[in-house]
Design a protein around this motif. Sequence first.
Motif, PDB file in Angstrom:
ATOM      1  N   UNK A  30       0.829  -1.069  -0.127  1.00  0.00           N
ATOM      2  CA  UNK A  30      -0.108  -0.011  -0.122  1.00  0.00           C
ATOM      3  C   UNK A  30       0.878   1.304  -0.013  1.00  0.00           C
ATOM      4  N   UNK A  31       1.842   1.076   0.829  1.00  0.00           N
ATOM      5  CA  UNK A  31       2.686   2.448   0.760  1.00  0.00           C
ATOM      6  C   UNK A  31       3.887   2.511  -0.286  1.00  0.00           C
ATOM      7  N   UNK A  32       3.948   1.402  -1.044  1.00  0.00           N
ATOM      8  CA  UNK A  32       5.056   1.521  -2.070  1.00  0.00           C
ATOM      9  C   UNK A  32       4.386   1.291  -3.660  1.00  0.00           C
ATOM     10  N   UNK A  33       4.055   0.317  -4.215  1.00  0.00           N
ATOM     11  CA  UNK A  33       3.758   0.067  -5.596  1.00  0.00           C
ATOM     12  C   UNK A  33       2.242   0.543  -5.533  1.00  0.00           C
ATOM     13  N   UNK A  34       1.426   0.477  -4.812  1.00  0.00           N
ATOM     14  CA  UNK A  34       0.034   1.017  -5.167  1.00  0.00           C
ATOM     15  C   UNK A  34      -0.006   2.423  -4.955  1.00  0.00           C
ATOM     16  N   UNK A  35       0.775   3.017  -3.993  1.00  0.00           N
ATOM     17  CA  UNK A  35       0.698   4.509  -4.057  1.00  0.00           C
ATOM     18  C   UNK A  35       1.460   5.028  -5.459  1.00  0.00           C
ATOM     19  N   UNK A  36       2.639   4.775  -5.764  1.00  0.00           N
ATOM     20  CA  UNK A  36       3.214   5.153  -7.078  1.00  0.00           C
ATOM     21  C   UNK A  36       2.018   4.711  -8.316  1.00  0.00           C
ATOM     22  N   UNK A  37       1.284   3.666  -8.406  1.00  0.00           N
ATOM     23  CA  UNK A  37       0.374   3.565  -9.364  1.00  0.00           C
ATOM     24  C   UNK A  37      -0.521   4.709  -9.324  1.00  0.00           C
ATOM     25  N   UNK A  38      -1.297   4.731  -8.034  1.00  0.00           N
ATOM     26  CA  UNK A  38      -2.211   5.798  -8.102  1.00  0.00           C
ATOM     27  C   UNK A  38      -2.057   7.356  -8.375  1.00  0.00           C
ATOM     28  N   UNK A  39      -0.505   7.593  -8.151  1.00  0.00           N
ATOM     29  CA  UNK A  39      -0.243   9.013  -8.674  1.00  0.00           C
ATOM     30  C   UNK A  39       0.679   8.809  -9.919  1.00  0.00           C
ATOM     31  N   UNK A  40       0.437   7.753 -10.764  1.00  0.00           N
ATOM     32  CA  UNK A  40       0.888   7.672 -12.046  1.00  0.00           C
ATOM     33  C   UNK A  40       2.647   7.808 -12.096  1.00  0.00           C
ATOM     34  N   UNK A  41       3.084   7.161 -10.928  1.00  0.00           N
ATOM     35  CA  UNK A  41       4.594   7.173 -10.800  1.00  0.00           C
ATOM     36  C   UNK A  41       5.298   5.644 -10.953  1.00  0.00           C
ATOM     37  N   UNK A  42       4.518   5.061 -11.408  1.00  0.00           N
ATOM     38  CA  UNK A  42       4.955   3.622 -11.269  1.00  0.00           C
ATOM     39  C   UNK A  42       6.157   3.438 -12.253  1.00  0.00           C
ATOM     40  N   UNK A  43       6.540   4.150 -13.163  1.00  0.00           N
ATOM     41  CA  UNK A  43       7.624   4.155 -14.145  1.00  0.00           C
ATOM     42  C   UNK A  43       9.006   4.558 -13.288  1.00  0.00           C
ATOM     43  N   UNK A  44       8.726   5.402 -12.181  1.00  0.00           N
ATOM     44  CA  UNK A  44      10.140   5.791 -11.606  1.00  0.00           C
ATOM     45  C   UNK A  44      10.123   5.241 -10.197  1.00  0.00           C
ATOM     46  N   UNK A  45       8.918   4.867  -9.542  1.00  0.00           N
ATOM     47  CA  UNK A  45       8.827   4.626  -7.972  1.00  0.00           C
ATOM     48  C   UNK A  45       7.826   3.522  -7.778  1.00  0.00           C
TER      49      UNK A  45
END
Length: 62
Positions: A30-45
């Motif tokens: 919840x604090x890492x991959x799901x948060x990055x996906x939610x904010x559209x940052x999964x290519x970097x975070x």
Amino acid sequence: MAGRSIKRRQAVSTRPTRAGHLAPWQALETATSLAAKTYGLSNDLGTLTPGHLADLIIVAGD
């Protein structure tokens, strides 16, 4: 017999903690991959992957 041991460990480690809180792996996700996906940052975070940005804090204990 070894397969049983692995299945039992998986069942124990995926069980939510007391009082309805998230299991440790769910809190981390919840604090890492799901948060990055939610904010559209999964290519970097969001994951420990070569080329991704990361801040790590290592503590003793929970």
